[in-house]
Each structure stands twice: as C-alpha cells, then as structure tokens.
Design a protein around this motif. Structure first.
Motif, PDB file in Angstrom:
ATOM      1  N   LYS A 140     -32.595  24.601  -6.266  1.00 34.88           N
ATOM      2  CA  LYS A 140     -32.395  24.865  -4.685  1.00 34.88           C
ATOM      3  C   LYS A 140     -32.464  23.558  -3.884  1.00 34.88           C
ATOM      4  O   LYS A 140     -32.532  22.544  -4.724  1.00 34.88           O
ATOM      5  CB  LYS A 140     -33.734  25.204  -4.320  1.00 34.88           C
ATOM      6  CG  LYS A 140     -34.170  26.357  -4.734  1.00 34.88           C
ATOM      7  CD  LYS A 140     -33.194  27.989  -4.364  1.00 34.88           C
ATOM      8  CE  LYS A 140     -33.753  29.120  -4.763  1.00 34.88           C
ATOM      9  NZ  LYS A 140     -32.801  30.161  -4.322  1.00 34.88           N
ATOM     10  N   VAL A 196     -32.325  20.771  -1.111  1.00 32.63           N
ATOM     11  CA  VAL A 196     -33.316  20.319   0.148  1.00 32.63           C
ATOM     12  C   VAL A 196     -32.853  19.273   0.794  1.00 32.63           C
ATOM     13  O   VAL A 196     -32.276  18.419   0.339  1.00 32.63           O
ATOM     14  CB  VAL A 196     -34.649  19.779  -0.495  1.00 32.63           C
ATOM     15  CG1 VAL A 196     -35.658  19.162   0.389  1.00 32.63           C
ATOM     16  CG2 VAL A 196     -35.484  21.047  -1.351  1.00 32.63           C
ATOM     17  N   TYR A 208     -35.495  20.432  -7.775  1.00 36.80           N
ATOM     18  CA  TYR A 208     -34.877  20.685  -6.639  1.00 36.80           C
ATOM     19  C   TYR A 208     -33.582  19.393  -6.577  1.00 36.80           C
ATOM     20  O   TYR A 208     -33.831  18.470  -6.937  1.00 36.80           O
ATOM     21  CB  TYR A 208     -35.905  20.253  -5.258  1.00 36.80           C
ATOM     22  CG  TYR A 208     -36.839  21.582  -5.094  1.00 36.80           C
ATOM     23  CD1 TYR A 208     -36.366  22.651  -4.473  1.00 36.80           C
ATOM     24  CD2 TYR A 208     -38.036  21.482  -5.828  1.00 36.80           C
ATOM     25  CE1 TYR A 208     -37.180  23.833  -4.569  1.00 36.80           C
ATOM     26  CE2 TYR A 208     -38.931  22.627  -5.675  1.00 36.80           C
ATOM     27  CZ  TYR A 208     -38.529  23.516  -5.021  1.00 36.80           C
ATOM     28  OH  TYR A 208     -39.419  24.796  -5.071  1.00 36.80           O
ATOM     29  N   ASP A 233     -31.355  25.092   1.216  1.00 31.99           N
ATOM     30  CA  ASP A 233     -32.528  26.165   1.261  1.00 31.99           C
ATOM     31  C   ASP A 233     -33.592  25.558   1.963  1.00 31.99           C
ATOM     32  O   ASP A 233     -34.508  26.520   2.282  1.00 31.99           O
ATOM     33  CB  ASP A 233     -32.741  26.381  -0.388  1.00 31.99           C
ATOM     34  CG  ASP A 233     -31.532  26.893  -0.930  1.00 31.99           C
ATOM     35  OD1 ASP A 233     -30.888  27.785  -0.667  1.00 31.99           O
ATOM     36  OD2 ASP A 233     -31.131  26.137  -2.047  1.00 31.99           O
ATOM     37  N   VAL A 234     -34.141  24.341   2.218  1.00 31.64           N
ATOM     38  CA  VAL A 234     -35.116  23.843   2.611  1.00 31.64           C
ATOM     39  C   VAL A 234     -34.846  22.809   3.464  1.00 31.64           C
ATOM     40  O   VAL A 234     -34.049  21.805   2.856  1.00 31.64           O
ATOM     41  CB  VAL A 234     -36.526  23.453   1.590  1.00 31.64           C
ATOM     42  CG1 VAL A 234     -37.420  22.961   2.242  1.00 31.64           C
ATOM     43  CG2 VAL A 234     -36.952  24.989   0.962  1.00 31.64           C
ATOM     44  N   ARG A 286     -36.116  27.537   7.610  1.00 33.74           N
ATOM     45  CA  ARG A 286     -36.240  26.753   6.553  1.00 33.74           C
ATOM     46  C   ARG A 286     -36.850  25.491   6.641  1.00 33.74           C
ATOM     47  O   ARG A 286     -36.850  24.412   5.814  1.00 33.74           O
ATOM     48  CB  ARG A 286     -34.835  26.620   5.944  1.00 33.74           C
ATOM     49  CG  ARG A 286     -34.019  27.948   5.526  1.00 33.74           C
ATOM     50  CD  ARG A 286     -32.758  27.906   5.100  1.00 33.74           C
ATOM     51  NE  ARG A 286     -32.546  29.252   4.975  1.00 33.74           N
ATOM     52  CZ  ARG A 286     -31.041  29.456   4.288  1.00 33.74           C
ATOM     53  NH1 ARG A 286     -30.350  28.384   4.116  1.00 33.74           N
ATOM     54  NH2 ARG A 286     -30.503  30.554   4.262  1.00 33.74           N
ATOM     55  N   VAL A 319     -43.008  24.363   0.592  1.00 38.68           N
ATOM     56  CA  VAL A 319     -41.439  24.743   0.143  1.00 38.68           C
ATOM     57  C   VAL A 319     -41.416  26.095  -0.459  1.00 38.68           C
ATOM     58  O   VAL A 319     -40.605  26.925  -0.239  1.00 38.68           O
ATOM     59  CB  VAL A 319     -40.989  23.491  -0.857  1.00 38.68           C
ATOM     60  CG1 VAL A 319     -39.863  24.071  -1.514  1.00 38.68           C
ATOM     61  CG2 VAL A 319     -40.733  22.183  -0.280  1.00 38.68           C
ATOM     62  N   ALA A 320     -42.409  26.480  -1.280  1.00 33.11           N
ATOM     63  CA  ALA A 320     -42.478  27.875  -1.887  1.00 33.11           C
ATOM     64  C   ALA A 320     -42.513  28.753  -0.602  1.00 33.11           C
ATOM     65  O   ALA A 320     -41.750  29.963  -0.715  1.00 33.11           O
ATOM     66  CB  ALA A 320     -43.489  28.036  -2.828  1.00 33.11           C
ATOM     67  N   GLN A 349     -39.255  29.120   1.399  1.00 33.49           N
ATOM     68  CA  GLN A 349     -38.232  29.900   0.395  1.00 33.49           C
ATOM     69  C   GLN A 349     -38.583  31.358   0.452  1.00 33.49           C
ATOM     70  O   GLN A 349     -37.798  32.343   0.802  1.00 33.49           O
ATOM     71  CB  GLN A 349     -38.232  29.514  -0.878  1.00 33.49           C
ATOM     72  CG  GLN A 349     -37.621  28.459  -1.187  1.00 33.49           C
ATOM     73  CD  GLN A 349     -37.640  27.488  -2.576  1.00 33.49           C
ATOM     74  OE1 GLN A 349     -38.772  27.411  -3.069  1.00 33.49           O
ATOM     75  NE2 GLN A 349     -36.506  27.624  -3.334  1.00 33.49           N
ATOM     76  N   GLY A 398     -37.517  32.874   3.798  1.00 36.69           N
ATOM     77  CA  GLY A 398     -35.943  32.936   4.008  1.00 36.69           C
ATOM     78  C   GLY A 398     -35.468  34.269   3.211  1.00 36.69           C
ATOM     79  O   GLY A 398     -34.378  34.803   3.604  1.00 36.69           O
TER      80      GLY A 398
END
Length: 142
Positions: free
Chosen positions: A19, A21, A43, A64-65, A94, A132-133, A136, A139
C-alpha cells in the motif's frame, strides 16, 4: 556459518500488494522514524516536508493512506486537506492527521468537521498501524 541475507519486501510474499502512503511531516527525525517503521511493515512511503510538496505528490501519484501533520510551514494540514478535497475528493477518507498540539480548539474543530482520524504526538507506532488499518477498511467499505 553464513548469516542470512535480508529479504526484500516483495521477495517474502510476492502476492501481497504494498500500500502506498503519503507522509507529510516537517520534523525530519520524526518523519524518518515513521517512514522507516511503515516500510518495515511493508508500506511504500513517500515522505514530504509540507502541504505544498504534498499537493505535488498527489498530482503525480495515487495513495492508499495520507498521514498529515497539522502544523507545517507553507501549507498546514487543514489547508492541504482543503486542496485535496477540491482536486481529488476520493482521497479525503484516507487521511490520518497527526499533531503535537493537544487541546488546540481550531485543530479539534477541523478534525470534528471532516470526521477525521487524529493521533496526538507522541503516539505509539502500534496506534499508527491501527489507524492505517482503519483508514484502509473505510476505503474498502465505501
């Protein structure tokens, strides 16, 4: 006996998609710690110093973040968020905001207004991974 060589992140689990970031933090040491920690957790991190650099990064890539410090030179976190909201509104879900200014009413009001996730410095890196999880999952759900 020969020491084992380090394993590249895609060598370990080639089916795991890393992912991306975007990290916006003006404190070089703190930025380095966060970047290294996230990279050790597989990441792909692009780290920038301020919101203006963040806008350029978002124009070039998809993330993604987005981990965004609230107090930065040139373009602070709330202004960066507003710019992203206009350019790429799908990225607004995000965001993870970070701040060392606990109790700052302006920051608290902004986070409440955008229904954002916020971590107050100093925070545990496990809390960052959890945030972060959660971002995700948000999203994917929507």
């Amino acid at each position: 006996m020969q020491a084992a060589s380090p394993i590249a992140k895609n060598e370990t689990c080639p089916k795991i998609e890393t992912k991306r970031v975007l990290l916006l933090e003006d404190d070089e040491m703190f930025k380095g710690i966060i970047k290294e920690f996230l990279e050790s957790n597989f990441y792909d991190v692009i780290a920038v110093n301020n919101g203006a650099e963040g806008v350029r990064a978002v124009m070039k890539d998809e993330f993604d973040v987005i981990i965004c410090d609230m107090m930065m030179p040139k373009l602070p976190g709330d202004m960066f968020y507003t710019a992203i909201e206009r350019m790429r509104p799908h990225l607004c879900r995000r965001f993870i905001f970070i701040t060392g200014h606990r109790g700052n009413q302006k920051i608290n009001d902004f986070i409440k207004q955008v229904r954002g996730t916020m971590l107050t410095k100093p925070f545990h890196m496990d809390d960052l991974l959890e945030a972060v999880a959660c971002v995700q999952v948000k999203g994917v759900v929507r």
